[in-house]
Scaffold this motif. Structure first.
Motif: not given
Length: 596
Positions: A187-195, A266-279
């Motif tokens: 049920g979690s998600y893997k988050i990948t991208g740059t913010k 900051c420049v934030m790098n998400y590399d298969n980071a574990t996240g959970w859906l909000v809403g």
């Protein structure tokens, strides 16, 4: 060296005499904020801001934040201890629900405290401001488990929060975002991208950072309809609430920027980071807008707060700096020259900033009270009217207070002459710090477009109609009062200008949308001036009543003079804005792009 003293007396005047805070005791939390409790909170917030945060402002600007080779970021000396004091003092939990450990007090008090913190140290205050915004989004849209997991630690300052929207190619148009989310079996998600431009994205103040990140789930619709919101902790949290392994999120770099050096952007790098859906899936903007609106109100206060601290220092300098003689003859005959505050143009500058600060503070408190009504009232009609007010006023607050707040820091710097350009005096830092508030959380041109394109026509113009009715009613009620004529007359004229501008947009914007775009910024500032005029008229009414009763203090007499200055010298600008609105878009849009 710059100084700061929280405007405690003005806050008490607004809460007690102008907006009658105790009349809201039917709302949850207000009866707990009795006059003595309010006074204690405001006095302690003033002390914390003046004694703890303000001394760190210049040193934090000079030292800045540093990213180390392992991705860690250290904040300026003193910030970590100050943030600990902030959390332990309960300043993050003032308006949060008691069920999660908060104090449940009105958000109005939190906004008052926010101004003090920002004036004292804007870069530092951003760490707490983003944390409060993240908590607001989780409280509105998070699951019960998410609230119980994150809120208690965030409100004590043990953990902090951030907001991750912007990407290198994607700012205002969030529909272009590329950060992706892949659903996992648990049920979690893997988050990948740059913010990018993530305030407080990495720091050493807290043991964990709770990132709120917008991303697109695999297979989601294109554009804004496919955006979801996720909670992504820097450090994963074990089932027993203890901290576990480091998540796949890191700081790639920190920005070297014009101001707010004490805040790590900051420049934030998400590399298969574990996240959970909000809403809900694909409903992320609805959740994120809670945080964005919270942030926009906070940014509006930044405009006021920097204007206030710059003004205070300019006044001190104007009283001390000897230069020239008064036009009417020497005032300090025993000295080589008079202090520059004797000169009319210096007075004009300082009065302009003072009149803005006091009206803007009233505007913030007025709107904060509406927020409390919208979230706490048991009356559906009251909640709807308050929510209408919030929707209409948020872009005006953000756009006008930050535009004029920055202009005021420049004007205050000008009081110092060449000394204002020298870093030692601290004035140039106020200018640099204030500049960002016009840009982030939706650049002010976007705020103006939001006001004209979305907020005015919303619900058939219900909010703007209510505003016209309220201000028009005040004008009618007090128009015959001789003592109030210097205030009510100009307010009535400016209200008519706003009504004319609104009617012009209704008649000319639908068929030709460029007319709305070309008029939007002038319309926003016209509207802001009318709100300030209404605030000044209300303050003047209180002061006049005190005068008539023989109980007026110097504060009340000063209010009457400052309000009259606003009516005579500042409010007439509504006529200029109306003329610009009615000029339309033809000339603005006529040239080909190649002609620029």
């Amino acid at each position: 060296m710059p100084t700061y003293k929280a405007p405690v007396e003005d806050v008490h005047f607004l809460l007690n005499d102008v907006f009658h805070f105790d009349n809201y005791n039917n709302l949850p939390g207000f009866s707990d904020a009795s006059a003595d409790v309010r006074e204690a909170i405001i006095e302690e917030a003033a002390k914390f801001s003046e004694k703890v945060l303000q001394p760190l402002n210049r040193s934090g600007d000079l030292e800045g934040c540093k990213r180390h080779d392992d991705g860690r970021v250290t904040t300026p000396a003193g910030f970590k201890d100050a943030f600990k004091q902030l959390g332990e003092g309960g300043w993050l939990s003032l308006a949060l629900p008691a069920e999660y450990g908060g104090q449940g007090l009105p958000v109005t008090l939190s906004q008052v405290v926010g101004e003090f913190l920002i004036s004292a140290n804007m870069a530092f205050s951003m760490y707490s401001g983003l944390t409060q915004g993240a908590m607001a989004a989780l409280l509105a849209h998070g699951s019960d488990a998410q609230k119980k997991t994150y809120i208690p630690k965030m409100m004590t300052g043990e953990w902090a929060g951030t907001m991750n929207l912007t990407e290198p190619h994607c700012g205002t148009d969030l529909g272009l975002l590329r950060t992706k989310a892949v659903k996992q079996a648990d049920g979690s998600y893997k988050i990948t991208g740059t913010k990018i431009f993530i305030s407080g994205g990495e720091q050493d103040l807290t043991e964990n950072i709770i990132h709120l990140v917008i991303a697109r789930i695999e297979g989601a619709p294109a554009g804004t309809r496919g955006i979801s919101l996720f909670v992504v902790p820097k450090v994963l949290i074990n089932a027993d609430g203890s901290l576990g392994a480091r998540n796949g999120v890191s700081c790639g770099s920190i920005e070297h920027k014009m101001g707010i050096h004490g805040n790590s952007t900051c420049v934030m790098n998400y590399d298969n980071a574990t996240g959970w859906l909000v809403g809900e899936e694909n409903k992320g903007l609805n959740a994120m807008f809670v945080m964005m609106n919270e942030a926009r109100l906070g940014v509006a206060v930044q405009g006021l707060a920097q204007s206030e601290v710059a003004y205070q220092n300019a006044v001190t300098y104007a009283k001390e700096r000897l230069q020239g003689r008064a036009l009417t003859g020497a005032k300090e005959k025993d000295k080589a020259a008079d202090p520059i505050i004797v000169h009319p143009d210096v007075r004009r500058t300082l009065m302009t900033i003072k009149a803005f600060n006091e009206a803007a503070r009233a505007f913030v408190i007025w709107t904060a009270l509406k927020s409390d009504v919208a979230h706490r009232s048991g009356d559906e009609k009251e909640r709807q009217a308050a929510d209408d007010h919030m929707g209409l006023m948020t872009p005006i607050l953000k756009g006008v207070l930050t535009d004029q707040g920055f202009a005021n820091t420049v004007a205050a710097q000008q009081m110092y002459g060449g000394h204002g350009y020298i870093a030692e005096q601290g004035m140039e830092q106020f200018v640099r710090d204030a500049r960002i508030a016009m840009i982030y959380e939706g650049a002010n041109g976007i705020q103006a477009l939001d006001l004209v394109g979305r907020k005015l026509p919303r619900d058939g113009g219900r909010a703007i109609t209510a505003f016209f009715t309220e201000v028009g009613g005040f004008v009618k009620q007090h128009g015959g009062d001789e003592a109030m004529k210097p205030y009510v007359g100009p307010l009535a004229a400016s209200l008519q200008h706003l009504q004319q501008a609104t009617m012009w947009l209704m008649q000319n914007a639908l068929a030709k949308p460029d007319n709305a775009g070309a008029a939007s910024t002038d319309y926003m500032h016209l509207f802001g001036l009318v709100v300030f005029g209404y605030m000044w008229a209300r303050m003047a009414k209180v002061a006049q009543d005190k005068l008539a009763a023989g109980s007026a203090s110097e504060q009340h007499k000063t209010k009457l003079v400052t309000g009259k200055f606003f009516m005579e010298r500042m409010l007439p600008q509504t006529a200029l804005h109306l003329t610009r609105v009615q000029a339309g878009a033809d000339t603005t849009m006529e040239l080909a792009a190649e002609a620029f």
